[in-house]
Scaffold this active site. Structure first.
Site, PDB file in Angstrom:
ATOM      1  CE  LYS A 177      19.426  13.636  44.072  1.00  0.00           C
ATOM      2  NZ  LYS A 177      18.210  13.216  42.879  1.00  0.00           N
ATOM      3  CB  THR A 209       9.274  16.308  49.318  1.00  0.00           C
ATOM      4  OG1 THR A 209       9.315  14.955  50.017  1.00  0.00           O
ATOM      5  CG2 THR A 209       9.352  17.539  50.429  1.00  0.00           C
ATOM      6  N   GLY A 211       8.747  13.541  43.961  1.00  0.00           N
ATOM      7  CA  GLY A 211       9.184  14.038  42.684  1.00  0.00           C
ATOM      8  C   GLY A 211      10.303  15.081  42.739  1.00  0.00           C
ATOM      9  CB  THR A 212      12.590  15.845  45.393  1.00  0.00           C
ATOM     10  OG1 THR A 212      12.772  14.847  45.977  1.00  0.00           O
ATOM     11  CG2 THR A 212      11.551  17.098  46.287  1.00  0.00           C
ATOM     12  N   GLY A 213      13.794  14.439  43.096  1.00  0.00           N
ATOM     13  CA  GLY A 213      14.809  13.824  42.407  1.00  0.00           C
ATOM     14  C   GLY A 213      14.563  13.947  40.717  1.00  0.00           C
ATOM     15  CB  CYS A 214      11.403  13.182  38.664  1.00  0.00           C
ATOM     16  SG  CYS A 214      11.263  11.536  38.874  1.00  0.00           S
TER      17      CYS A 214
END
Length: 266
Positions: A177, A209, A211-214
């Site tokens: 990412k 932003t 929580g983007t990875g989860c």
């Protein structure tokens, strides 16, 4: 008349009391994408828009019991792992997933959006050696790439080498990412055959932003459970997370969450 059950996706991760990341983000994502979300809570955080104020692991026995309760009765069509924190929990989850007959998406959570450590240094080697070989897809950000491989990604030209290095740790597919780079929001997916798939989207000037990875990892797991190929699952998930980032909203005095329900708001 009863209807058929939707596709089932299990998240094994930590709870975010602020609702923006972790188990809460995973389940919101799964609902938004039309699958039935289930959870194994591996830890509990005291967390808000300003950061993580505290973290408590659940006992290994509690994590194992939750997993067996879900998998042995309900079954799963995809699994997503998130914050596991300790070497004991990482090792346990790796052993549990050894026999699962479903895609596994590993989000190798190391540091929170606010810079709080969420993976013990002693757990990094266990994650590399035991959990990543179970992964159908692993989804590290650039900080996690460095933590896992020692490689520093300074630009897009470094991402193919990073993807190869992550795959060398055992994952079938590596999704690197590039959200921390300047310019376009570009991610690179590398396949078992060495194929490279780039996914690009507009970068939105929105600080909210959390929580983007989860959310992205849960979206990939959800789309895999729905039967999409890995590249198609990532493409659909990129579209979903881009919309969620664009709609991210302020919450509290710090960094707000992405909007998991953006598609329902017209």
């Amino acid at each position: 008349m009863p209807t058929a059950a939707p596709a089932r996706v299990l998240t094994i991760a930590g709870s975010d009391s602020g609702g923006g990341a972790g188990i809460q983000a995973d389940l919101k994502t799964m609902l938004a994408l039309g699958v039935h979300g289930m959870s194994v809570v591996a830890g509990v955080t005291a967390q808000n828009s300003l950061g993580v104020q505290g973290y408590w692991e659940l006992p290994v026995e509690a994590v194992r019991a939750q997993y067996r309760s879900v998998v042995d009765d309900i079954g799963v069509q995809a699994v997503k792992t998130g914050m596991l924190a300790s070497p004991e929990l990482v090792s346990l989850v790796a052993s549990l997933l050894a026999d699962v007959d479903a895609p596994v998406v590993v989000d190798p959570v190391g540091v929170s959006k606010h810079g709080d450590a969420l993976l013990a240094p002693s757990a990094v080697s266990v994650l590399r050696d035991e959990l990543l070989p179970r992964a159908t897809v692993v989804t590290p950000n650039l900080h996690e790439v460095a933590q896992l491989t020692g490689l520093e990604v300074a630009g897009e030209s470094d991402m193919p080498e990073a993807a190869r290095a992550v795959q060398d740790l055992g994952a079938q597919w590596a999704l690197i990412k590039g959200g921390h780079l300047e310019g376009e929001a570009a991610d690179l997916l590398r396949g078992p055959d060495g194929s490279e798939h780039w996914f690009r989207a507009e970068r939105y000037d929105n600080r909210h932003t959390h929580g983007t990875g989860c959310t992205l990892a849960s979206a990939v797991a959800s789309h895999l459970a729905l039967g999409l190929s890995v590249p198609d699952a990532v493409a659909a998930s990129k579209t979903y997370i881009t919309g969620a980032i664009a709609a991210g909203f302020p919450l509290g005095d710090g960094i707000g969450p992405v909007d998991h329900g953006w598609r329902f708001r017209g």
